[in-house]
Scaffold this active site. Sequence first.
Site, PDB file in Angstrom:
ATOM      1  N   GLU A   1       3.052   0.495  -6.472  1.00 45.66           N
ATOM      2  CA  GLU A   1       3.272   0.123  -5.076  1.00 45.66           C
ATOM      3  C   GLU A   1       3.555  -1.377  -4.940  1.00 45.66           C
ATOM      4  O   GLU A   1       4.441  -1.772  -4.182  1.00 45.66           O
ATOM      5  CB  GLU A   1       2.067   0.520  -4.217  1.00 45.66           C
ATOM      6  CG  GLU A   1       1.971   2.013  -3.961  1.00 45.66           C
ATOM      7  CD  GLU A   1       3.054   2.546  -3.030  1.00 45.66           C
ATOM      8  OE1 GLU A   1       3.701   1.760  -2.306  1.00 45.66           O
ATOM      9  OE2 GLU A   1       3.254   3.773  -3.025  1.00 45.66           O
TER      10      GLU A   1
ATOM     11  N   GLU B   1       7.098  -2.779  -3.481  1.00 44.04           N
ATOM     12  CA  GLU B   1       7.087  -3.475  -2.203  1.00 44.04           C
ATOM     13  C   GLU B   1       7.238  -4.984  -2.298  1.00 44.04           C
ATOM     14  O   GLU B   1       7.531  -5.633  -1.290  1.00 44.04           O
ATOM     15  CB  GLU B   1       5.811  -3.127  -1.439  1.00 44.04           C
ATOM     16  CG  GLU B   1       5.755  -1.654  -1.076  1.00 44.04           C
ATOM     17  CD  GLU B   1       4.557  -1.290  -0.228  1.00 44.04           C
ATOM     18  OE1 GLU B   1       3.973  -2.199   0.415  1.00 44.04           O
ATOM     19  OE2 GLU B   1       4.205  -0.104  -0.200  1.00 44.04           O
TER      20      GLU B   1
ATOM     21  N   GLU C   1      10.329  -9.140   5.810  1.00 45.17           N
ATOM     22  CA  GLU C   1      10.173 -10.406   5.099  1.00 45.17           C
ATOM     23  C   GLU C   1       8.877 -10.387   4.300  1.00 45.17           C
ATOM     24  O   GLU C   1       8.009  -9.535   4.499  1.00 45.17           O
ATOM     25  CB  GLU C   1      10.177 -11.595   6.061  1.00 45.17           C
ATOM     26  CG  GLU C   1       9.042 -11.592   7.050  1.00 45.17           C
ATOM     27  CD  GLU C   1       9.102 -12.760   8.004  1.00 45.17           C
ATOM     28  OE1 GLU C   1       9.231 -13.912   7.549  1.00 45.17           O
ATOM     29  OE2 GLU C   1       9.016 -12.514   9.216  1.00 45.17           O
TER      30      GLU C   1
ATOM     31  N   GLY D   1       0.830  -1.204   0.000  1.00 44.53           N
ATOM     32  CA  GLY D   1       0.000   0.000   0.000  1.00 44.53           C
ATOM     33  C   GLY D   1       0.857   1.243   0.000  1.00 44.53           C
ATOM     34  O   GLY D   1       2.061   1.183   0.232  1.00 44.53           O
TER      35      GLY D   1
END
Length: 98
Positions: A19, A23, A68, A3
């Site tokens: 995003e 990410e 992680e 997000g």
Amino acid sequence: MPGGSVEPGERLVDAVAREVSEETGLSVQVGALVEIIEILEPPYHYVILDYACVPLSGTLRAGDDASEVALVPLDTLAAYSITDDVVRVIRRAVGLPV
């Protein structure tokens, strides 16, 4: 679930794809809007739009804002420190009853 913020002039679908890529390392096809969630934390009002996505390419990795990353079976979600909202959105995204 990845997000972030929408950049000025950026379309929502492009922000979602960006995003996710930043990410997770994955390139995705952005699909349907799954749910809209509002979080009121005065003085802030967050509006979260959750979209279903299909991975197209890339290698799953944790971005610089996560320690992680993991793909986990749906029946193990309760073992993770995630909110009821996150569980509900995931279940809706994969077509399970909520």
